[in-house]
Design a protein around this motif. Structure first.
Motif, PDB file in Angstrom:
ATOM      1  N   VAL A 115       0.854  -1.184   0.000  1.00 64.48           N
ATOM      2  CA  VAL A 115       0.000   0.000   0.000  1.00 64.48           C
ATOM      3  C   VAL A 115       0.889   1.234   0.000  1.00 64.48           C
ATOM      4  O   VAL A 115       1.970   1.240   0.598  1.00 64.48           O
ATOM      5  N   PHE A 116       0.435   2.276  -0.698  1.00 61.91           N
ATOM      6  CA  PHE A 116       1.149   3.542  -0.802  1.00 61.91           C
ATOM      7  C   PHE A 116       0.226   4.660  -0.329  1.00 61.91           C
ATOM      8  O   PHE A 116      -0.990   4.587  -0.519  1.00 61.91           O
ATOM      9  N   SER A 117       0.819   5.709   0.250  1.00 59.94           N
ATOM     10  CA  SER A 117       0.003   6.831   0.721  1.00 59.94           C
ATOM     11  C   SER A 117       0.611   8.150   0.272  1.00 59.94           C
ATOM     12  O   SER A 117       1.807   8.247  -0.021  1.00 59.94           O
ATOM     13  N   SER A 118      -0.245   9.189   0.237  1.00 60.65           N
ATOM     14  CA  SER A 118       0.189  10.505  -0.225  1.00 60.65           C
ATOM     15  C   SER A 118      -0.726  11.566   0.360  1.00 60.65           C
ATOM     16  O   SER A 118      -1.910  11.311   0.614  1.00 60.65           O
ATOM     17  N   ASP A 119      -0.192  12.767   0.538  1.00 65.30           N
ATOM     18  CA  ASP A 119      -1.057  13.866   0.959  1.00 65.30           C
ATOM     19  C   ASP A 119      -1.350  14.828  -0.181  1.00 65.30           C
ATOM     20  O   ASP A 119      -2.060  15.818   0.009  1.00 65.30           O
ATOM     21  N   ASP A 120      -0.805  14.540  -1.396  1.00 69.92           N
ATOM     22  CA  ASP A 120      -1.014  15.470  -2.506  1.00 69.92           C
ATOM     23  C   ASP A 120      -1.231  14.791  -3.860  1.00 69.92           C
ATOM     24  O   ASP A 120      -1.279  15.472  -4.892  1.00 69.92           O
ATOM     25  N   LEU A 121      -1.335  13.459  -3.897  1.00 70.08           N
ATOM     26  CA  LEU A 121      -1.523  12.677  -5.129  1.00 70.08           C
ATOM     27  C   LEU A 121      -0.299  12.680  -6.036  1.00 70.08           C
ATOM     28  O   LEU A 121      -0.331  12.091  -7.111  1.00 70.08           O
ATOM     29  N   ARG A 122       0.786  13.302  -5.613  1.00 71.86           N
ATOM     30  CA  ARG A 122       1.987  13.365  -6.442  1.00 71.86           C
ATOM     31  C   ARG A 122       3.128  12.550  -5.836  1.00 71.86           C
ATOM     32  O   ARG A 122       3.716  11.708  -6.501  1.00 71.86           O
ATOM     33  N   LEU A 123       3.442  12.829  -4.587  1.00 70.08           N
ATOM     34  CA  LEU A 123       4.536  12.133  -3.908  1.00 70.08           C
ATOM     35  C   LEU A 123       3.948  11.034  -3.037  1.00 70.08           C
ATOM     36  O   LEU A 123       3.194  11.303  -2.099  1.00 70.08           O
ATOM     37  N   TRP A 124       4.318   9.784  -3.359  1.00 66.01           N
ATOM     38  CA  TRP A 124       3.720   8.626  -2.692  1.00 66.01           C
ATOM     39  C   TRP A 124       4.751   7.910  -1.831  1.00 66.01           C
ATOM     40  O   TRP A 124       5.890   7.703  -2.248  1.00 66.01           O
ATOM     41  N   LYS A 125       4.314   7.513  -0.653  1.00 63.88           N
ATOM     42  CA  LYS A 125       5.162   6.790   0.294  1.00 63.88           C
ATOM     43  C   LYS A 125       4.782   5.318   0.299  1.00 63.88           C
ATOM     44  O   LYS A 125       3.604   4.971   0.415  1.00 63.88           O
ATOM     45  N   ASP A 126       5.773   4.456   0.178  1.00 63.08           N
ATOM     46  CA  ASP A 126       5.546   3.017   0.276  1.00 63.08           C
ATOM     47  C   ASP A 126       5.361   2.668   1.745  1.00 63.08           C
ATOM     48  O   ASP A 126       6.295   2.750   2.545  1.00 63.08           O
ATOM     49  N   GLU A 127       4.138   2.278   2.108  1.00 67.10           N
ATOM     50  CA  GLU A 127       3.830   1.947   3.502  1.00 67.10           C
ATOM     51  C   GLU A 127       4.138   0.492   3.832  1.00 67.10           C
ATOM     52  O   GLU A 127       3.942   0.057   4.965  1.00 67.10           O
ATOM     53  N   GLY A 128       4.600  -0.263   2.831  1.00 66.57           N
ATOM     54  CA  GLY A 128       5.038  -1.619   3.096  1.00 66.57           C
ATOM     55  C   GLY A 128       4.042  -2.683   2.667  1.00 66.57           C
ATOM     56  O   GLY A 128       2.963  -2.410   2.139  1.00 66.57           O
ATOM     57  N   MET A 129       4.431  -3.930   2.906  1.00 64.29           N
ATOM     58  CA  MET A 129       3.612  -5.076   2.538  1.00 64.29           C
ATOM     59  C   MET A 129       2.468  -5.245   3.537  1.00 64.29           C
ATOM     60  O   MET A 129       2.656  -5.082   4.742  1.00 64.29           O
ATOM     61  N   ILE A 130       1.284  -5.568   3.022  1.00 60.61           N
ATOM     62  CA  ILE A 130       0.147  -5.755   3.922  1.00 60.61           C
ATOM     63  C   ILE A 130      -0.383  -7.187   3.920  1.00 60.61           C
ATOM     64  O   ILE A 130      -1.026  -7.596   4.884  1.00 60.61           O
ATOM     65  N   LEU A 131      -0.129  -7.944   2.862  1.00 57.82           N
ATOM     66  CA  LEU A 131      -0.471  -9.368   2.828  1.00 57.82           C
ATOM     67  C   LEU A 131       0.495 -10.068   1.884  1.00 57.82           C
ATOM     68  O   LEU A 131       0.917  -9.491   0.880  1.00 57.82           O
ATOM     69  N   ASP A 132       0.812 -11.317   2.190  1.00 57.42           N
ATOM     70  CA  ASP A 132       1.648 -12.125   1.304  1.00 57.42           C
ATOM     71  C   ASP A 132       1.010 -13.498   1.166  1.00 57.42           C
ATOM     72  O   ASP A 132       0.936 -14.267   2.130  1.00 57.42           O
ATOM     73  N   LEU A 133       0.547 -13.792  -0.042  1.00 60.43           N
ATOM     74  CA  LEU A 133      -0.154 -15.050  -0.284  1.00 60.43           C
ATOM     75  C   LEU A 133       0.776 -16.254  -0.305  1.00 60.43           C
ATOM     76  O   LEU A 133       0.313 -17.399  -0.371  1.00 60.43           O
ATOM     77  N   ALA A 134       2.088 -16.017  -0.247  1.00 59.67           N
ATOM     78  CA  ALA A 134       3.038 -17.123  -0.184  1.00 59.67           C
ATOM     79  C   ALA A 134       3.299 -17.563   1.255  1.00 59.67           C
ATOM     80  O   ALA A 134       4.083 -18.477   1.488  1.00 59.67           O
ATOM     81  N   THR A 135       2.650 -16.905   2.201  1.00 63.67           N
ATOM     82  CA  THR A 135       2.819 -17.237   3.619  1.00 63.67           C
ATOM     83  C   THR A 135       1.479 -17.694   4.196  1.00 63.67           C
ATOM     84  O   THR A 135       0.507 -17.904   3.470  1.00 63.67           O
ATOM     85  N   ASP A 136       1.428 -17.782   5.512  1.00 69.27           N
ATOM     86  CA  ASP A 136       0.185 -18.159   6.185  1.00 69.27           C
ATOM     87  C   ASP A 136      -0.759 -16.979   6.360  1.00 69.27           C
ATOM     88  O   ASP A 136      -1.792 -17.110   7.026  1.00 69.27           O
TER      89      ASP A 136
END
Length: 604
Positions: free
Chosen positions: A349-370
């Motif tokens: 998931v990525f987040s932004s306060d202006d629709l231009r500069l986006w921050k990678d907030e990291g992985m939220i689910l991995d289907l290769a795990t449990d």
């Protein structure tokens, strides 16, 4: 003190483009793989020098290992001024031009610093390398000087040391040969230093190795590929991210062709291979003598936001974006792309306060795990919704049987952690049991009716809709139905309500086709039938925007502005000659409604 090396995911090239008006200023180009480049800032200069000779050639960029700072240094020279090469060699500037930046986007005003020895005819192609043992930078450049025993000027490499690119130690000779030598670059690896320079007499590149940066430390290395490659200059070498491989680029000045890349997996072995033309793409501007800096994902995002093409918003390969706004901040939930057969397993998931500069907030689910007990991979096309302070994430995954299904997960924040339900929400067995026409159970999107009732739209080959339960992680099966009137439907159906009409959009053709596009229709009923209104998002070949589709639409609650997020094939298009549908990047554009209340085609 040891130097920390962050994780690099891209590259920034700084360069000039030639002797035409404005050509001898500083241009930026961006690459994700180090071989295929995009011109930034619309192919116009990012930095200009009006100091000294009013030009900036041979720019070089270095990261300070102990400060959050970058230094860019360049030759103070402008051949387009008309003085000629003779004057440039014998009566040129002894200055270098210096810029500083904390983020690669906002730069200081340029300053001129005199580093050339008295009587030097020029100071060309300044570069720097960090000397960890001395905790300072070694700066080196070419100057044409004439010693007391020399009959004429000769190019030699001089050096100086600095900690701040303001104060420099007195210059002395660093490299001197029987013939002229210019354009030196140095790279460190495994405690050694590798030095590449241009022999100005033979017009090819010579290589040396040293155990330290001391000028007496270096010994020659044989590199047959370079010994037979003539008419080149301006060598730059950089390590390819995540690989034990290095790319050397040399400027083919004699042929006027710009840079040529060569690769090696062994700096000591001297085995460099010249890449064929189809294996690299230097963009639309000619790349002349410059520097390449590996950069982080955050730095890539900043450069795209500041100097990108105005379309791509996420660096890297991401597709099927679902865009939302929660508590004043924007979020994009995409498919992680770049895997043959769409076989990726992780969601980010990525987040932004202006629709231009986006921050990678990291992985939220991995289907290769449990994380998702029922799924074994193929993480596709997510969607997000919120209700009563919780966040509900809908996503596609493959069952052990190989069939696709839609699952649900819940979190207390937009960035997780998300907890997936132990069983899928929608399956193909369910479609068959309920008599719903369906190719694959994929591509969810969420719609809230005006009374707050939530619905899930989904489908491949046929679109469908179903009401979600009060818990948002179950469905009311007796409300499930196909949606009629979705002309040429392939997948990714969405709906919004405006002006008393339901506005449906959906993707057509195949995601691997350059003609992948988004169609549009309206209805006065949520379940249709839909009246087809035409195509609202399609390719723009002139701008290399192909395969534009699998979108989501956001109405910004704070401005009543609509935005469409979508993907296109990775650019430059030459990067992937096959399987472009596995290699896509995320873009955003404004979405407008006309006076008739209908969506207007998106202008790309």
């Amino acid at each position: 003190m040891s130097v920390h090396h962050p994780e690099y995911t891209g590259y920034l090239m700084v360069h000039f483009i030639g002797e035409q008006p404005d050509g001898e200023q500083v241009y930026f180009s961006y690459s994700e793989n180090g071989l295929h480049w995009k011109d930034l800032n619309g192919g116009l200069p990012v930095l200009r020098s009006e100091l000294g000779e009013k030009g900036a050639r041979d720019p070089f960029l270095i990261r300070s290992p102990k400060e959050d700072k970058f230094y860019l240094i360049a030759t103070d020279l402008r051949i387009a001024s008309g003085k000629g090469w003779g004057a440039a060699v014998e009566a040129g500037s002894r200055d270098i031009i210096v810029w500083e930046s904390a983020d690669l986007v906002r730069w200081s005003e340029p300053r001129a610093v005199t580093i050339g020895v008295p009587g030097a005819g020029c100071v060309w192609a300044p570069e720097a390398v960090y000397d960890e043992a001395a905790d300072e930078f070694l700066v080196f450049w070419a100057s044409a000087t004439q010693g007391p025993d020399e009959q004429e000027r000769k190019h030699k490499i001089y050096s100086s040391r600095t900690k701040d690119f303001r104060s420099f130690t007195p210059a002395d000779i660093y490299i001197e040969r029987d013939s002229h030598i210019i354009d030196t670059t140095i790279i460190a690896h495994n405690g050694a230093y590798y030095r590449f320079s241009k022999d100005e007499t033979t017009k090819n590149i010579v290589v040396e190795k040293g155990a330290s940066l001391d000028k007496s430390s270096f010994v020659p290395l044989r590199v047959p590929a370079l010994e037979s490659l003539f008419g080149v200059e301006g060598p730059q070498i950089y390590k390819l991210n995540g690989r034990e491989e290095w790319c050397l680029i040399v400027d083919r000045f004699a042929e006027g062709k710009g840079y040529l890349p060569l690769l090696t997996s062994d700096l000591d072995g001297g085995e460099f291979r010249v890449l064929p033309d189809e294996a690299f793409d230097l963009g639309k501007t000619k790349k002349r003598h410059g520097g390449v800096l590996p950069i982080t994902g955050e730095e890539c995002a900043r450069l795209l936001a500041a100097f990108g093409d105005g379309h791509q918003v996420l660096p890297g390969q991401f597709a099927d974006p679902d865009i939302a706004k929660f508590d004043g901040r924007y979020y994009i939930y995409p498919t992680t792309d770049g895997f043959t057969g769409w076989s990726g397993t992780a969601f980010r998931v990525f987040s932004s306060d202006d629709l231009r500069l986006w921050k990678d907030e990291g992985m939220i689910l991995d289907l290769a795990t449990d994380d998702v007990p029922w799924a074994v991979g193929s993480a596709w096309a997510p969607a997000i919704a919120t209700k009563n302070g919780s966040y509900y994430y809908y996503f596609c995954g493959k069952l052990p049987s190989g069939q696709s299904a839609i699952g649900a997960a819940v979190a207390e924040t937009p960035v997780g952690p998300f907890r997936a339900m132990p069983e899928p929400l929608l399956t193909m067995d369910q479609m068959k049991r309920l008599g719903i026409a369906m190719g694959q159970a994929i591509d969810p999107s969420v719609y809230f009716e005006e009374d707050g009732t939530p619905y899930l739209l989904f489908g491949n080959s046929h679109g469908a809709i179903v009401q979600l339960g009060e818990d948002m992680v179950s469905v009311l099966e007796d409300t499930m139905a196909n949606i009629d009137g979705l002309h040429d439907f392939r997948e990714a159906v969405t709906v919004l309500k405006r002006g008393g009409l339901y506005h449906f959009t959906w993707s057509c053709d195949d995601t691997g086709s350059e003609d992948y596009h988004v169609n549009y229709g309206t209805s006065d009923k949520l379940y249709g039938p839909v009246e087809y209104r035409g195509t609202i998002l399609a390719k723009n070949e002139e701008k290399e925007m192909l395969g534009t589709g699998h979108h989501s639409i956001l109405r910004d609650p704070d401005s009543d502005q609509y935005w469409i997020a979508y993907h296109r094939f990775v650019t430059p298009l030459s990067r992937f000659t096959e399987g472009k549908g596995f290699h896509r990047e995320t873009c955003i554009a404004p979405l407008l409604f006309g006076e008739d209340g209908l969506m207007q085609p998106v202008r790309l």
